[in-house]
Structure formats: structure tokens, C-alpha cells
Motif scaffolding. Structure first.
Motif, PDB file in Angstrom:
ATOM      1  N   ILE A  47       1.289  -1.096   0.242  1.00 41.04           N
ATOM      2  CA  ILE A  47      -0.230  -0.087   0.206  1.00 41.04           C
ATOM      3  C   ILE A  47       0.223   1.220   0.196  1.00 41.04           C
ATOM      4  CG2 ILE A  47      -1.359   1.267   1.197  1.00 41.04           C
ATOM      5  CD1 ILE A  47      -3.065  -1.572   2.224  1.00 41.04           C
ATOM      6  N   SER A  48       2.420   1.618   1.215  1.00 42.01           N
ATOM      7  CA  SER A  48       3.174   2.182   0.266  1.00 42.01           C
ATOM      8  C   SER A  48       3.524   2.849  -0.761  1.00 42.01           C
ATOM      9  CB  SER A  48       4.031   1.944   1.499  1.00 42.01           C
ATOM     10  OG  SER A  48       4.660   3.309   2.017  1.00 42.01           O
ATOM     11  N   ILE A  49       4.289   1.762  -1.487  1.00 41.19           N
ATOM     12  CA  ILE A  49       4.246   1.714  -2.713  1.00 41.19           C
ATOM     13  C   ILE A  49       3.366   2.088  -3.776  1.00 41.19           C
ATOM     14  CG2 ILE A  49       5.972   0.467  -4.106  1.00 41.19           C
ATOM     15  CD1 ILE A  49       7.333  -0.786  -2.110  1.00 41.19           C
ATOM     16  N   ALA A  50       2.384   1.752  -3.289  1.00 39.67           N
ATOM     17  CA  ALA A  50       1.291   2.007  -4.937  1.00 39.67           C
ATOM     18  C   ALA A  50       1.166   3.628  -4.188  1.00 39.67           C
ATOM     19  CB  ALA A  50      -0.060   0.874  -4.245  1.00 39.67           C
ATOM     20  N   LEU A  51       0.784   4.467  -2.851  1.00 47.71           N
ATOM     21  CA  LEU A  51       0.288   5.332  -2.781  1.00 47.71           C
ATOM     22  C   LEU A  51       1.682   6.534  -3.386  1.00 47.71           C
ATOM     23  CD1 LEU A  51      -1.394   5.616   1.146  1.00 47.71           C
ATOM     24  CD2 LEU A  51      -2.109   6.106  -1.004  1.00 47.71           C
ATOM     25  N   ALA A  52       3.342   5.705  -2.715  1.00 50.36           N
ATOM     26  CA  ALA A  52       4.116   6.859  -3.320  1.00 50.36           C
ATOM     27  C   ALA A  52       3.978   6.227  -5.317  1.00 50.36           C
ATOM     28  CB  ALA A  52       5.021   5.970  -2.590  1.00 50.36           C
TER      29      ALA A  52
ATOM     30  N   ASP B  13      -1.529   2.878   9.704  1.00 51.52           N
ATOM     31  CA  ASP B  13      -1.138   3.701  10.113  1.00 51.52           C
ATOM     32  C   ASP B  13      -0.203   3.696   9.103  1.00 51.52           C
ATOM     33  OD1 ASP B  13      -0.515   5.712  11.716  1.00 51.52           O
ATOM     34  OD2 ASP B  13       1.544   4.945  12.291  1.00 51.52           O
ATOM     35  N   VAL B  14      -0.159   4.112   8.423  1.00 56.37           N
ATOM     36  CA  VAL B  14       0.475   3.825   6.644  1.00 56.37           C
ATOM     37  C   VAL B  14       0.444   6.040   6.250  1.00 56.37           C
ATOM     38  CG1 VAL B  14       0.980   4.217   4.425  1.00 56.37           C
ATOM     39  CG2 VAL B  14      -0.365   1.931   5.620  1.00 56.37           C
ATOM     40  N   ARG B  15       2.133   5.991   5.964  1.00 51.89           N
ATOM     41  CA  ARG B  15       2.175   7.932   5.960  1.00 51.89           C
ATOM     42  C   ARG B  15       1.700   7.859   4.672  1.00 51.89           C
ATOM     43  NH1 ARG B  15       5.426  10.382   9.625  1.00 51.89           N
ATOM     44  NH2 ARG B  15       6.094   8.848  12.176  1.00 51.89           N
ATOM     45  N   LEU B  16       1.269   8.837   4.287  1.00 48.65           N
ATOM     46  CA  LEU B  16       0.751   9.709   3.467  1.00 48.65           C
ATOM     47  C   LEU B  16       1.587  10.448   2.857  1.00 48.65           C
ATOM     48  CD1 LEU B  16      -3.144   9.816   3.943  1.00 48.65           C
ATOM     49  CD2 LEU B  16      -1.888   8.073   2.212  1.00 48.65           C
ATOM     50  N   MET B  17       2.289   9.998   2.146  1.00 46.24           N
ATOM     51  CA  MET B  17       3.501  11.389   0.946  1.00 46.24           C
ATOM     52  C   MET B  17       3.293  10.948  -0.078  1.00 46.24           C
ATOM     53  SD  MET B  17       6.761   9.314   3.385  1.00 46.24           S
ATOM     54  CE  MET B  17       7.795  10.731   2.463  1.00 46.24           C
ATOM     55  N   ARG B  18       3.156  13.183  -0.229  1.00 53.78           N
ATOM     56  CA  ARG B  18       3.524  12.936  -1.843  1.00 53.78           C
ATOM     57  C   ARG B  18       4.791  12.947  -2.231  1.00 53.78           C
ATOM     58  NH1 ARG B  18      -1.886  14.201  -3.429  1.00 53.78           N
ATOM     59  NH2 ARG B  18      -3.314  14.697  -2.045  1.00 53.78           N
ATOM     60  N   THR B  19       5.172  12.831  -3.651  1.00 55.51           N
ATOM     61  CA  THR B  19       6.452  12.577  -4.039  1.00 55.51           C
ATOM     62  C   THR B  19       6.804  13.751  -4.883  1.00 55.51           C
ATOM     63  OG1 THR B  19       6.300  10.726  -5.013  1.00 55.51           O
ATOM     64  CG2 THR B  19       7.223  10.794  -2.977  1.00 55.51           C
ATOM     65  N   SER B  20       7.535  14.299  -4.926  1.00 59.76           N
ATOM     66  CA  SER B  20       7.191  15.313  -6.593  1.00 59.76           C
ATOM     67  C   SER B  20       8.328  14.339  -7.704  1.00 59.76           C
ATOM     68  CB  SER B  20       8.457  16.202  -6.819  1.00 59.76           C
ATOM     69  OG  SER B  20       9.863  16.250  -6.320  1.00 59.76           O
ATOM     70  N   ARG B  21       7.921  14.693  -8.814  1.00 63.60           N
ATOM     71  CA  ARG B  21       7.760  13.443 -10.018  1.00 63.60           C
ATOM     72  C   ARG B  21       9.444  14.788 -11.029  1.00 63.60           C
ATOM     73  NH1 ARG B  21       3.623   9.072 -12.061  1.00 63.60           N
ATOM     74  NH2 ARG B  21       4.042   8.096 -10.517  1.00 63.60           N
TER      75      ARG B  21
END
Length: 492
Positions: free
Chosen positions: A451-456, A484-492
Motif C-alpha cells: 500500500i505504501s509503494i502504491a500510494l508513493a 498507520d501508513v504515512r501518506l506522502m506526496r512525492t514530486s516527479r
């Protein structure tokens, strides 16, 4: 110097002595007794300007005595002391007409300050009606942090003041809002909760205020909003910090004028609703960022309540665990208990998910383990702690499972990698076996990085991540919260 006659009743001679001496030094005349019958005789005779009494007396409970006191001498302030220290004790004290409730042990300076305030205030005959029988316990915990919450709630029950509840995710904000409603003067009206963050931004105003037929594309009939649904009751606005600016402006107008119009409507509608809002964000920071209206903040923040995170009330974990085990048993699961070592481990854990995380753990323990008593080893395994230090096992930055530190071969499949990890795990335990619950523990370790990698990969877009994973969006949101997955937005 203060003056007046104070009656003190407590079956503990040491407390009578300490309280009596403190009040005498402050300038009051004091009479003490260890029996409720003696206290009542003094009150009937017109003695005393103020009463301080324990709840549990050998001959009568103070909550049974209070209605007679209020009827005979409605202007006599009564301060109630109790070692029970529960939410319902505070509520009963308030609704029986007590001037103040003090949980034991208390600070003598605080007692003297309350006495001074009670003695100096003008007498009034406005009293709260007696409550109905209350057997349920909506809030659990006896810690000092929760005692402050209980006392604040008890004072708020008979008012319509707007309340702002702040606290981390999982601390029980909606539970507090429901308690305010269920034990307040609007309890016969509806309690309507709305999660602002879960509603699309372009539909929030329609959801709150309703809309007329033809107001927008798809509005095929008139729809009532949450304000209309909550008429005469309480509207709980959860995650208020996520409300769009346009909706904030309309909400402010409702709070200022006491009326609103539906989307597409022209006729103002009067509203009679108590507002309770909640957020896990710092609204003052949002104000500085231009994301939240300062004037709305002041309208909502009339009475602020901060719910402490579980790590600040670790002494409540035992009571909370017993409560959740009992709930699970009522739902058909076996009744469990905790070994002292297991409870100690839980008290030292930081609980990033707060009470929600604790409840999930307890239900998992009740469902998955055959033992009647949960051991320390099981708790350590379920919380992902190191058995010797008790510290959380480090999660690799990639979010990969932590069953083994040995690197995976680059050409092996996921199934082969998991098999290799499991082989190493069983080898590490020698002749023994890993702790029970291995199946769900492995699933959880795989779910987290997935789930973490999918959100990233979707830059935090939960809709796209849900599509990528083949999950319903609500299912994904629940898993993000539970894991408790951290929701992080990554730039491209």
C-alpha cells in the motif's frame, strides 16, 4: 480573610483531618463527620454555608443524598469528592446539582480555590434536573488527563456552547462529541456526524445545507442537508480543517445569523443545532497559510477540548484493554485477559494510532489466540517490537517486509522470496516455533509496503492507488488507517 461554615463528610478519617485543617487555616469554621446521616441532620438544621462530601459513605451514597439537599436548601453549594474517577461520576455529580466534582487524590490548593469561588459567588436557585439511570460507560480511563476532560464535559452538558475538539487521529473525538450529545439537554434530538474530509469539495455545501431540484446537474429532486437532519440536536463536523473556503464562508454565516439557504434556494431557513467540531490539525497554522478563516475559528473555538494521545495516559491502558476485551466477548469472541508483563509492554508502547490502534490490537488478540491469558511474547510479536529492548523493529525505507535481514536474490519471484524469508524465520527459532498469529502478521507485513509503494507511485492519490490495487477506496482508507501508513506526496 475568608469566613463561613463548611461541613465536611468522608468516611476516611485522614482525609477529614487534612481537609479540615486546610480549611481552618484558610479562615473557615469547619465541622467534619464520617456519616451521611449526620451530614443530613446538620443540613436540615440549617447549618453550613458549603458542603464537601465523599460519594461513597458507609450509610448512604452522596448521589442519593444530593437531591434531598437540593430540595431542602437549593442555594447550598455541594462539592463532591470521589476516588471512582470515572466519566459517569463527573456527569452524575453535575446532573445531581453538585457545584463541583473533585477526583481523588486532589490538590488542596485546588480545593481551596473552588471553595473560595463557591463562597463568593451569588446564590442562585437554578438547578439541573435529576438524570435518568446511566449504566453505560461511554468514556474509559481514570488518569489525571482524562479527569480534566470529564470535568469539562460535565460543565458543558447543560449548555449549547460550540465546542472544538482537537487531538491526534484515533484519540476518540467522535466518542466525546457523542457523550456531549447523549448526556446533554439535546439528547432527545438527533446526533448527526459528518466527516468533512470524506466528501468531495464540490458537494460539501449541498451535503451540509441541502439543495433544491435543478440546483445543479444531477439534482433531480430536493435533498435535505445535515443541518436540517440535525434540527433540535447536535451536528458533529469531523475533520473541520479540511473544509473548503467557500463552505467555510457559508458555515460562518450560519453561526452568525442562525439561518441558511439550500443550494439553489432563496428562502432562509432558521436552524436550531448545536455545533461540535473536531480536527487533528493545527487550525492556527492553517489560518497562517490562508487555508482556514480566522473568524470561523473563533466562532467554533468557543470551548476548546484537547484529547490527550494514549501515550500521555498510559495508566488507562489496562482499563481500556479490559473494556475492549469485554466488548469483544459481548460480540461472541472468547473473553481474554492480559498477563502483567503483557500490560507493561503495552504501557511502554507509543501507540501512534492511539485508542483506535489499541482497540484493533485487543480485538485481534481476542479473535486469533486460543489462550485465555495473553502473554508478553504475543503482545511483543503483534506490536512488532524487539523482544529484548521493547523498541519497535525498524522498518526498511522501501517499506519491505522485515521477516529477515538477508537480502533477496534479484532473480527470484515474490513467492520464492517469501518462502526464503519464512525458512530463515523458522530456523531462527531453533527447536521452537514463532509466536502464534504468524498468518496475519505476515499478511500485515506484506500489506504495508504494498500500500505504501502504491500510494508513493500515485503521489498520494488514494483514488488512483485504489484502482491500481484493485481495492474499493473506502477499503484502502481503512487499511491506511489501520496499518498507520504515512501518506506522502512525492514530486516527479
Amino acid at each position: 480573610m475568608p469566613s463561613g461554615n463548611i461541613l465536611v463528610a468522608d468516611d476516611d478519617a485522614a482525609i477529614r483531618t487534612v481537609v479540615g485543617q486546610a480549611l481552618t487555616r484558610a479562615g473557615y469554621d469547619v465541622r467534619t463527620t464520617g456519616a451521611a446521616t449526620t451530614l443530613w441532620r446538620w443540613i436540615e438544621a440549617g447549618e453550613g454555608d458549603l458542603v464537601i462530601t465523599d460519594v461513597v459513605m458507609p450509610d448512604e451514597n452522596a448521589f442519593e443524598l444530593l437531591p434531598r439537599v437540593k430540595k431542602a436548601r437549593p442555594d447550598l453549594p455541594v462539592i463532591v469528592m470521589s476516588a471512582q474517577n470515572t466519566f459517569m461520576t463527573a456527569i452524575k455529580a453535575s446532573e445531581r446539582g453538585a457545584y463541583e466534582y473533585l477526583p481523588k487524590p486532589f490538590d488542596l490548593k485546588e480545593l481551596l480555590a473552588i471553595v473560595g469561588r463557591a463562597m463568593s459567588e451569588p446564590k442562585n436557585k437554578l438547578r439541573v434536573p435529576e438524570p435518568e439511570d446511566m449504566d453505560s460507560m461511554p468514556l474509559v480511563g481514570r488518569s489525571p488527563a482524562m479527569q480534566d476532560i470529564y470535568r469539562a464535559l460535565a460543565r458543558l452538558m447543560q449548555s449549547d456552547l460550540t465546542v472544538m475538539i482537537t487531538g491526534e487521529s484515533g484519540t476518540g473525538k467522535e466518542l466525546v462529541a457523542r457523550a456531549l450529545h447523549d448526556y446533554g439537554k439535546r439528547k432527545k434530538g438527533p446526533f448527526v456526524p459528518i466527516n468533512v474530509a470524506a466528501i468531495p469539495r464540490d458537494l460539501i455545501e449541498s451535503e451540509l445545507f441541502g439543495h433544491e431540484k435543478g440546483a445543479f446537474t444531477g439534482a433531480n429532486s430536493r435533498s435535505i442537508g445535515r443541518f436540517e437532519q440535525a434540527e433540535g440536536g447536535t451536528l458533529f463536523l469531523d475533520e473541520i480543517g479540511d473544509m473548503p473556503m467557500d463552505a467555510q464562508t457559508r458555515l460562518l454565516r450560519v453561526l452568525q445569523q442562525g439561518e441558511y439557504t439550500t443550494v439553489g434556494g432563496r428562502t432562509p431557513i432558521k436552524t436550531n443545532v448545536r455545533i461540535v467540531a473536531a480536527t487533528n490539525k493545527d487550525l492556527r497554522v492553517l489560518i497562517q497559510q490562508g487555508l482556514f478563516r480566522e473568524d470561523l475559528f473563533f466562532r467554533l473555538n468557543v470551548v476548546p477540548l484537547r484529547l490527550p494521545p494514549l501515550r500521555e495516559r498510559s495508566e488507562d491502558i489496562g482499563d481500556l484493554a479490559r473494556h475492549f476485551f469485554a466488548q469483544a466477548a459481548n460480540e461472541g469472541l472468547p473473553l481474554k485477559s492480559l498477563e502483567p508483563g503483557a500490560l507493561d509492554r503495552m504501557k511502554r508502547y507509543k501507540w501512534p494510532g492511539n485508542i483506535r490502534e489499541l482497540e484493533n490490537l485487543v480485538r485481534r488478540l481476542a479473535a486469533l489466540y486460543p489462550q485465555d491469558t495473553i502473554s508478553e511474547q504475543i503482545v511483543v510479536a503483534e506490536l512488532g517490537l524487539d523482544l529484548t529492548s521493547g523498541a519497535p523493529r525498524p522498518t526498511p525505507p522501501s517499506g519491505s517486509a522485515s521477516l529477515s535481514a538477508q537480502p533477496a536474490a534479484s532473480d527470484e519471484s515474490l513467492g520464492m522470496s517469501v518462502e526464503r524469508h519464512l525458512t530463515e524465520l523458522f530456523k531462527a527459532h531453533g527447536d521452537g516455533l514463532p509466536p502464534p498469529g504468524l498468518y496475519h502478521r505476515i499478511l500485515r507485513e506484506i500489506e504495508y509496503p504494498l500500500i505504501s509503494i502504491a500510494l508513493a507511485a500515485t503521489r498520494g492519490n488514494q483514488i488512483k492507488a485504489a484502482e491500481l490495487l484493485g481495492l474499493n477506496r473506502n477499503t484502502l482508507r481503512k487499511k491506511v488507517r489501520d496499518l498507520d501508513v504515512r501518506l506522502m506526496r512525492t514530486s516527479r
